[in-house]
Design a protein around this motif. Sequence first.
Motif, PDB file in Angstrom:
ATOM      1  N   PRO A  22      -4.599   2.414  -1.489  1.00 63.25           N
ATOM      2  CA  PRO A  22      -4.752   3.824  -1.090  1.00 63.25           C
ATOM      3  C   PRO A  22      -4.803   4.729  -2.326  1.00 63.25           C
ATOM      4  CG  PRO A  22      -2.509   3.069  -0.671  1.00 63.25           C
ATOM      5  CD  PRO A  22      -3.294   1.870  -1.112  1.00 63.25           C
ATOM      6  N   PRO A  23      -5.330   5.925  -2.161  1.00 64.27           N
ATOM      7  CA  PRO A  23      -5.423   6.853  -3.293  1.00 64.27           C
ATOM      8  C   PRO A  23      -4.067   7.230  -3.880  1.00 64.27           C
ATOM      9  CG  PRO A  23      -6.649   7.693  -1.394  1.00 64.27           C
ATOM     10  CD  PRO A  23      -5.928   6.455  -0.948  1.00 64.27           C
ATOM     11  N   SER A  24      -2.990   7.023  -3.130  1.00 63.08           N
ATOM     12  CA  SER A  24      -1.657   7.379  -3.620  1.00 63.08           C
ATOM     13  C   SER A  24      -1.097   6.364  -4.619  1.00 63.08           C
ATOM     14  CB  SER A  24      -0.692   7.515  -2.444  1.00 63.08           C
ATOM     15  OG  SER A  24      -0.619   6.291  -1.730  1.00 63.08           O
ATOM     16  N   VAL A  25      -1.843   5.308  -4.910  1.00 61.47           N
ATOM     17  CA  VAL A  25      -1.418   4.311  -5.896  1.00 61.47           C
ATOM     18  C   VAL A  25      -2.127   4.629  -7.218  1.00 61.47           C
ATOM     19  CG1 VAL A  25      -1.440   1.865  -6.518  1.00 61.47           C
ATOM     20  CG2 VAL A  25      -1.031   2.549  -4.144  1.00 61.47           C
ATOM     21  N   SER A 119       1.094  -8.001 -19.043  1.00 59.67           N
ATOM     22  CA  SER A 119      -0.180  -8.608 -18.679  1.00 59.67           C
ATOM     23  C   SER A 119      -0.875  -7.750 -17.629  1.00 59.67           C
ATOM     24  CB  SER A 119       0.071 -10.016 -18.132  1.00 59.67           C
ATOM     25  OG  SER A 119      -1.056 -10.504 -17.461  1.00 59.67           O
ATOM     26  N   THR A 120      -2.121  -7.395 -17.890  1.00 61.61           N
ATOM     27  CA  THR A 120      -2.888  -6.651 -16.892  1.00 61.61           C
ATOM     28  C   THR A 120      -3.022  -7.467 -15.614  1.00 61.61           C
ATOM     29  OG1 THR A 120      -4.117  -5.480 -18.606  1.00 61.61           O
ATOM     30  CG2 THR A 120      -5.113  -5.533 -16.420  1.00 61.61           C
ATOM     31  N   ALA A 121      -3.218  -8.773 -15.755  1.00 58.10           N
ATOM     32  CA  ALA A 121      -3.334  -9.637 -14.576  1.00 58.10           C
ATOM     33  C   ALA A 121      -2.074  -9.547 -13.716  1.00 58.10           C
ATOM     34  CB  ALA A 121      -3.596 -11.083 -15.002  1.00 58.10           C
ATOM     35  N   SER A 122      -0.915  -9.572 -14.340  1.00 55.52           N
ATOM     36  CA  SER A 122       0.335  -9.456 -13.586  1.00 55.52           C
ATOM     37  C   SER A 122       0.469  -8.078 -12.949  1.00 55.52           C
ATOM     38  CB  SER A 122       1.532  -9.732 -14.493  1.00 55.52           C
ATOM     39  OG  SER A 122       1.563 -11.090 -14.864  1.00 55.52           O
ATOM     40  N   ALA A 123      -0.010  -7.038 -13.635  1.00 55.74           N
ATOM     41  CA  ALA A 123       0.034  -5.695 -13.061  1.00 55.74           C
ATOM     42  C   ALA A 123      -0.829  -5.620 -11.803  1.00 55.74           C
ATOM     43  CB  ALA A 123      -0.425  -4.659 -14.086  1.00 55.74           C
ATOM     44  N   VAL A 124      -1.976  -6.279 -11.823  1.00 58.15           N
ATOM     45  CA  VAL A 124      -2.837  -6.329 -10.637  1.00 58.15           C
ATOM     46  C   VAL A 124      -2.115  -7.047  -9.500  1.00 58.15           C
ATOM     47  CG1 VAL A 124      -4.968  -7.338  -9.707  1.00 58.15           C
ATOM     48  CG2 VAL A 124      -4.998  -6.158 -11.914  1.00 58.15           C
ATOM     49  N   LEU A 125      -1.517  -8.193  -9.810  1.00 56.21           N
ATOM     50  CA  LEU A 125      -0.794  -8.943  -8.775  1.00 56.21           C
ATOM     51  C   LEU A 125       0.412  -8.156  -8.261  1.00 56.21           C
ATOM     52  CD1 LEU A 125      -0.958 -12.563 -10.221  1.00 56.21           C
ATOM     53  CD2 LEU A 125      -2.340 -11.564  -8.389  1.00 56.21           C
ATOM     54  N   ALA A 126       1.077  -7.423  -9.132  1.00 56.35           N
ATOM     55  CA  ALA A 126       2.214  -6.601  -8.693  1.00 56.35           C
ATOM     56  C   ALA A 126       1.732  -5.495  -7.748  1.00 56.35           C
ATOM     57  CB  ALA A 126       2.936  -6.008  -9.898  1.00 56.35           C
ATOM     58  N   ASN A 127       0.606  -4.856  -8.068  1.00 52.28           N
ATOM     59  CA  ASN A 127       0.074  -3.832  -7.164  1.00 52.28           C
ATOM     60  C   ASN A 127      -0.299  -4.436  -5.818  1.00 52.28           C
ATOM     61  OD1 ASN A 127       0.260  -1.253  -8.157  1.00 52.28           O
ATOM     62  ND2 ASN A 127      -1.683  -1.306  -9.225  1.00 52.28           N
ATOM     63  N   MET A 128      -0.873  -5.646  -5.838  1.00 47.12           N
ATOM     64  CA  MET A 128      -1.193  -6.337  -4.594  1.00 47.12           C
ATOM     65  C   MET A 128       0.084  -6.599  -3.804  1.00 47.12           C
ATOM     66  SD  MET A 128      -1.846 -10.289  -3.817  1.00 47.12           S
ATOM     67  CE  MET A 128      -0.409 -10.537  -4.782  1.00 47.12           C
ATOM     68  N   PHE A 129       1.080  -7.112  -4.473  1.00 50.06           N
ATOM     69  CA  PHE A 129       2.342  -7.481  -3.835  1.00 50.06           C
ATOM     70  C   PHE A 129       3.057  -6.259  -3.274  1.00 50.06           C
ATOM     71  CE2 PHE A 129       6.734  -9.011  -3.712  1.00 50.06           C
ATOM     72  CZ  PHE A 129       6.556 -10.232  -3.078  1.00 50.06           C
ATOM     73  N   MET A 130       3.023  -5.157  -4.012  1.00 49.96           N
ATOM     74  CA  MET A 130       3.723  -3.939  -3.602  1.00 49.96           C
ATOM     75  C   MET A 130       2.951  -3.140  -2.560  1.00 49.96           C
ATOM     76  SD  MET A 130       6.531  -4.088  -5.304  1.00 49.96           S
ATOM     77  CE  MET A 130       7.212  -2.450  -5.241  1.00 49.96           C
ATOM     78  N   SER A 131       1.725  -3.537  -2.252  1.00 51.77           N
ATOM     79  CA  SER A 131       0.921  -2.771  -1.297  1.00 51.77           C
ATOM     80  C   SER A 131       1.576  -2.715   0.087  1.00 51.77           C
ATOM     81  CB  SER A 131      -0.503  -3.324  -1.211  1.00 51.77           C
ATOM     82  OG  SER A 131      -0.518  -4.614  -0.660  1.00 51.77           O
ATOM     83  N   VAL A 132       2.378  -3.714   0.432  1.00 53.24           N
ATOM     84  CA  VAL A 132       3.094  -3.689   1.707  1.00 53.24           C
ATOM     85  C   VAL A 132       4.078  -2.512   1.722  1.00 53.24           C
ATOM     86  CG1 VAL A 132       4.669  -4.973   3.206  1.00 53.24           C
ATOM     87  CG2 VAL A 132       2.828  -6.172   2.006  1.00 53.24           C
ATOM     88  N   LEU A 133       4.781  -2.308   0.635  1.00 51.99           N
ATOM     89  CA  LEU A 133       5.695  -1.170   0.520  1.00 51.99           C
ATOM     90  C   LEU A 133       4.915   0.143   0.556  1.00 51.99           C
ATOM     91  CD1 LEU A 133       8.497   0.051   0.030  1.00 51.99           C
ATOM     92  CD2 LEU A 133       8.137  -0.343  -2.410  1.00 51.99           C
ATOM     93  N   ASP A 134       3.766   0.184  -0.122  1.00 50.98           N
ATOM     94  CA  ASP A 134       2.923   1.384  -0.086  1.00 50.98           C
ATOM     95  C   ASP A 134       2.542   1.734   1.346  1.00 50.98           C
ATOM     96  OD1 ASP A 134       2.921   1.500  -2.888  1.00 50.98           O
ATOM     97  OD2 ASP A 134       1.098   0.286  -3.030  1.00 50.98           O
ATOM     98  N   ASP A 135       2.190   0.718   2.138  1.00 47.91           N
ATOM     99  CA  ASP A 135       1.800   0.948   3.533  1.00 47.91           C
ATOM    100  C   ASP A 135       2.960   1.541   4.338  1.00 47.91           C
ATOM    101  OD1 ASP A 135      -0.679  -0.107   2.913  1.00 47.91           O
ATOM    102  OD2 ASP A 135      -0.256  -2.078   3.796  1.00 47.91           O
ATOM    103  N   VAL A 136       4.164   1.037   4.124  1.00 44.40           N
ATOM    104  CA  VAL A 136       5.336   1.558   4.845  1.00 44.40           C
ATOM    105  C   VAL A 136       5.587   3.013   4.453  1.00 44.40           C
ATOM    106  CG1 VAL A 136       7.855   1.349   5.081  1.00 44.40           C
ATOM    107  CG2 VAL A 136       6.408  -0.695   5.155  1.00 44.40           C
ATOM    108  N   ILE A 137       5.543   3.299   3.176  1.00 42.61           N
ATOM    109  CA  ILE A 137       5.777   4.676   2.712  1.00 42.61           C
ATOM    110  C   ILE A 137       4.706   5.603   3.266  1.00 42.61           C
ATOM    111  CG2 ILE A 137       5.792   6.168   0.672  1.00 42.61           C
ATOM    112  CD1 ILE A 137       7.186   3.818  -0.798  1.00 42.61           C
ATOM    113  N   ASP A 138       3.445   5.183   3.211  1.00 46.07           N
ATOM    114  CA  ASP A 138       2.365   6.016   3.746  1.00 46.07           C
ATOM    115  C   ASP A 138       2.547   6.266   5.244  1.00 46.07           C
ATOM    116  OD1 ASP A 138       1.094   6.420   1.345  1.00 46.07           O
ATOM    117  OD2 ASP A 138      -0.475   4.922   1.688  1.00 46.07           O
ATOM    118  N   ALA A 139       2.940   5.245   5.992  1.00 48.57           N
ATOM    119  CA  ALA A 139       3.130   5.405   7.441  1.00 48.57           C
ATOM    120  C   ALA A 139       4.230   6.421   7.736  1.00 48.57           C
ATOM    121  CB  ALA A 139       3.466   4.063   8.087  1.00 48.57           C
TER     122      ALA A 139
END
Length: 146
Positions: A22-25, A119-139
């Motif tokens: 989402p744009p909030s990330v 690692s940029t790769a790890s940052a990408v994976l962390a954003n993927m992993f944290m997207s569930v939390l982003d969805d809860v906060i957005d909801a």
Amino acid sequence: LDRLVYQALVDRSSVELIGRLPPSVFGWRLPAGGPKPGHYAHNDLQWDAYRSHLSDASSAFDAALTTDVVSCFASIEVDRACEAVSERCKKGAPVDRLLGMLQSFDVNAPDRTGLVQRSTASAVLANMFMSVLDDVIDAHALVSRE
């Protein structure tokens, strides 16, 4: 060499992993419009957008929730990250190799937990992993606006 291969594998799957953030990330993300594998938004522009977003939010709301995940990369369990990658990405040799690398990083560094640091790769994976939390906060943010 391992870090270059790790980055290339994550780059290849980056649209599947974080193409719909989402744009909030902000930070370590693909551009919102027409994401392309491995072509990340400029972090200096992400930081400016984040600061602008905070300024706008402080003018519009009486209260705010701020978060900071301490030791974020270290707190992400490799097995769970592998599950999330498997759920998002098409099966095949590149994804299998990425999963194998993540598991080998975990096994070969018993004194360290989670994703590889700096690692940029790890940052990408962390954003993927944290997207569930982003969805809860957005909801919850949407509910509070109604």
